[in-house]
Design a protein around this motif. Structure first.
Motif, mmCIF file in Angstrom:
data_model
loop_
_atom_site.group_PDB
_atom_site.id
_atom_site.type_symbol
_atom_site.label_atom_id
_atom_site.label_comp_id
_atom_site.label_asym_id
_atom_site.label_seq_id
_atom_site.Cartn_x
_atom_site.Cartn_y
_atom_site.Cartn_z
ATOM 1 N N LYS A 297 55.962 34.505 28.587
ATOM 2 C CA LYS A 297 56.327 34.915 29.927
ATOM 3 C C LYS A 297 56.787 33.699 30.704
ATOM 4 O O LYS A 297 56.331 32.580 30.466
ATOM 5 C CB LYS A 297 55.133 35.581 30.620
ATOM 6 N N SER A 298 57.677 33.931 31.647
ATOM 7 C CA SER A 298 58.197 32.847 32.469
ATOM 8 C C SER A 298 58.242 33.293 33.918
ATOM 9 O O SER A 298 58.198 34.485 34.235
ATOM 10 C CB SER A 298 59.593 32.437 32.002
ATOM 11 N N VAL A 299 58.355 32.299 34.795
ATOM 12 C CA VAL A 299 58.408 32.563 36.231
ATOM 13 C C VAL A 299 59.700 31.974 36.768
ATOM 14 O O VAL A 299 59.943 30.760 36.635
ATOM 15 C CB VAL A 299 57.193 31.945 36.957
ATOM 16 N N GLY A 326 45.119 30.499 45.488
ATOM 17 C CA GLY A 326 45.650 29.272 46.084
ATOM 18 C C GLY A 326 44.881 28.024 45.720
ATOM 19 O O GLY A 326 44.880 27.050 46.485
ATOM 20 N N ALA A 327 44.233 27.995 44.565
ATOM 21 C CA ALA A 327 43.473 26.825 44.140
ATOM 22 C C ALA A 327 44.387 25.599 44.089
ATOM 23 O O ALA A 327 45.548 25.697 43.687
ATOM 24 C CB ALA A 327 42.862 27.079 42.770
ATOM 25 N N SER A 361 49.018 33.586 30.908
ATOM 26 C CA SER A 361 47.729 34.281 31.007
ATOM 27 C C SER A 361 47.462 34.806 32.420
ATOM 28 O O SER A 361 46.529 35.583 32.631
ATOM 29 C CB SER A 361 46.589 33.334 30.593
ATOM 30 N N LEU A 362 48.255 34.383 33.407
ATOM 31 C CA LEU A 362 48.039 34.816 34.786
ATOM 32 C C LEU A 362 48.566 36.233 34.988
ATOM 33 O O LEU A 362 49.597 36.621 34.420
ATOM 34 C CB LEU A 362 48.753 33.868 35.757
ATOM 35 N N GLU A 363 47.876 36.985 35.808
ATOM 36 C CA GLU A 363 48.342 38.320 36.190
ATOM 37 C C GLU A 363 49.076 38.276 37.526
ATOM 38 O O GLU A 363 50.026 39.021 37.753
ATOM 39 C CB GLU A 363 47.163 39.293 36.270
ATOM 40 N N SER A 364 48.628 37.403 38.416
ATOM 41 C CA SER A 364 49.293 37.203 39.701
ATOM 42 C C SER A 364 49.259 35.713 40.028
ATOM 43 O O SER A 364 48.431 34.957 39.496
ATOM 44 C CB SER A 364 48.611 38.009 40.810
ATOM 45 N N LEU A 365 50.142 35.288 40.915
ATOM 46 C CA LEU A 365 50.283 33.852 41.163
ATOM 47 C C LEU A 365 51.003 33.611 42.477
ATOM 48 O O LEU A 365 51.548 34.532 43.086
ATOM 49 C CB LEU A 365 51.069 33.213 40.018
ATOM 50 N N LEU A 366 50.979 32.351 42.908
ATOM 51 C CA LEU A 366 51.819 31.923 44.023
ATOM 52 C C LEU A 366 52.441 30.571 43.648
ATOM 53 O O LEU A 366 51.906 29.854 42.789
ATOM 54 C CB LEU A 366 51.032 31.847 45.338
ATOM 55 N N VAL A 390 51.958 35.844 47.245
ATOM 56 C CA VAL A 390 51.348 36.154 45.956
ATOM 57 C C VAL A 390 52.158 37.269 45.300
ATOM 58 O O VAL A 390 52.449 38.289 45.921
ATOM 59 C CB VAL A 390 49.880 36.583 46.126
ATOM 60 N N VAL A 391 52.537 37.039 44.042
ATOM 61 C CA VAL A 391 53.349 38.019 43.314
ATOM 62 C C VAL A 391 52.712 38.283 41.959
ATOM 63 O O VAL A 391 51.864 37.512 41.480
ATOM 64 C CB VAL A 391 54.798 37.514 43.115
ATOM 65 N N LYS A 392 53.122 39.385 41.341
ATOM 66 C CA LYS A 392 52.682 39.717 39.995
ATOM 67 C C LYS A 392 53.485 38.910 38.971
ATOM 68 O O LYS A 392 54.638 38.566 39.217
ATOM 69 C CB LYS A 392 52.860 41.206 39.721
#
Length: 406
Positions: A297-299, A326-327, A361-366, A390-392
């Motif tokens: 997967k890529s962003v 937001g860590a 491995s992330l389901e959602s992220l920013l 925050v997006v999926k």
């Protein structure tokens, strides 16, 4: 060509001078005088012999013999008319035909056996060097014919013979050799350019390209070192990562090849036609590794700036992907030159900070994006930044850089 005619004329004049010197410096012919002296000496010797023979009673008619001897001496004396006849030939009469013969033979042999037309063509090609170089470096450079490439090579070699410290000339000659797959010439030319300009990025890239074609392990290792230096210097050129990816794939270092191809994708963005070709290369490397293709997967991050932001094109653009809470510690990050904005970058598992914690491995992220103006990621004062919603995973991300650290 003027120099040729002047040089040839000087050589012919020099040859004529060497021919004329013996003619004008010749010594008078003294053969007659020498023969006269010899006859006199012979006469005196014969008189002495006659006296001895007379005293011994061997000769009865001594006086008759002496008269005959005198007559023989008189008959052998050179006459004035004969001497004038021998000296009647003028040196000019010998010199002029000889000079004409030398000139005629010299130029005739050169016209028959020389390379006058080749030399003339060589000078013409040398004069066309600026036009040929401009045509090669223009967007239509591929339109150069084989004859023009050959002429350009000849003209460059001529120029470099007289200007061996011209690094641009050596670089251009190396590029032509690379296009012709002439590895030895390419390495030799690029090496001289690199010796003259070891910090020039274009020269470094050209030298690395030439070394990559060598079958010598040492040359290939030097190429990797030079390419690594370019990456450290933030030299933005797809060819750098393309060479690194190809080299890694050839060495069966498939993870490295995938990482470099991924960086290339980030540099060009999904809208570029080459993006899919790079994806196929990545899939091929994954197959070689025995991985299931298509699970990665890529962003994709679309980055823009507000009107009040004045970004230095030479600054660094830091893109980091964080968990949805937001860590501060990013899961994945990448660094690019700012270049021109807006732009799109793509991050994938190759940008993960920890091998055991993949971006996929992330389901959602920013996503956070910062323009690092001083080259030190630890200092933020004065840097411009922006943060996404925050997006999926799998959704496109948009970040507007509109805030500044105080």
């Amino acid at each position: 060509m003027t120099l040729f005619w002047v040089a040839s004329a000087v050589l012919i004049v020099f040859s004529c001078v060497l021919l004329a010197l013996p003619i004008y410096r010749q010594k008078a012919n003294n053969d007659e005088a020498l023969r006269d002296e010899l006859n006199k000496a012979f006469y005196k010797d014969r008189l002495s012999e006659l006296e001895e023979e007379t005293d011994e009673g061997l000769v009865e008619n001594q006086q008759d013999l002496i008269e005959d001897l005198k007559q023989s001496l008189l008959d052998d004396i050179p006459t004035e008319s004969k001497s004038k006849k021998d000296s009647s030939i003028s040196p000019i009469a010998v010199l002029i035909p000889s000079v004409l013969l030398i000139a005629g033979i010299s130029y005739g042999l050169y016209a028959k056996l020389g390379a006058y037309e080749d030399v003339q063509e060589w000078h013409q090609v040398s004069e066309n060097l600026p036009a040929l170089s401009k045509k090669l470096l223009s967007p239509e450079g591929a339109a150069l014919s084989d004859d023009e490439m050959r002429d350009l090579t000849l003209a460059l070699r001529t120029r470099l013979h007289y200007e061996p410290e011209d690094s641009t000339g050596w670089l251009l000659l190396g590029r032509i050799a690379l296009a012709n797959r002439d590895v030895d010439t390419a390495i030799g030319a690029m090496k001289k350019a690199y010796r003259l300009e070891p910090k020039d990025s274009d020269v470094m890239l050209g030298y690395a390209q030439a070394l990559m074609l060598s079958q010598d392990d040492v040359d290939q290792e030097n190429a990797r070192r030079i390419l690594g230096d370019l990456v450290k210097n933030d030299y933005v050129d797809l060819r750098v990562f393309s060479l690194l990816a190809f080299d890694a794939f050839e060495r069966k270092d498939y993870p490295a090849a995938i990482r470099y191809w991924g960086i290339m994708q980030q540099m060009i963005g999904p809208q570029d036609s080459r993006y899919q070709m790079l994806s196929r290369s990545i899939e091929n490397a994954q197959k070689q590794m025995g991985q299931e293709v298509g699970t990665g997967k890529s962003v994709s991050v679309a980055i823009s700036v507000s009107d009040n932001v004045k970004a230095d094109p030479n600054a660094a653009l830091i893109v980091s992907i964080h968990t949805a809470d937001g860590a501060p510690m990013p899961v994945a990050a990448a660094r690019y030159p700012v270049g021109s904005l807006p732009r799109t970058v793509v991050l994938d598992d190759g940008n993960s900070m920890l091998p055991e914690r993949k971006l996929s491995s992330l389901e959602s992220l920013l996503v956070r994006v910062r323009i690092d103006s001083d080259g030190n990621v630890a200092t933020k004062e004065g840097d411009w930044f922006g943060e996404s919603e925050v997006v999926k995973m799998g959704e496109s991300v948009q970040v507007v850089i509109d805030n500044q650290y105080q």
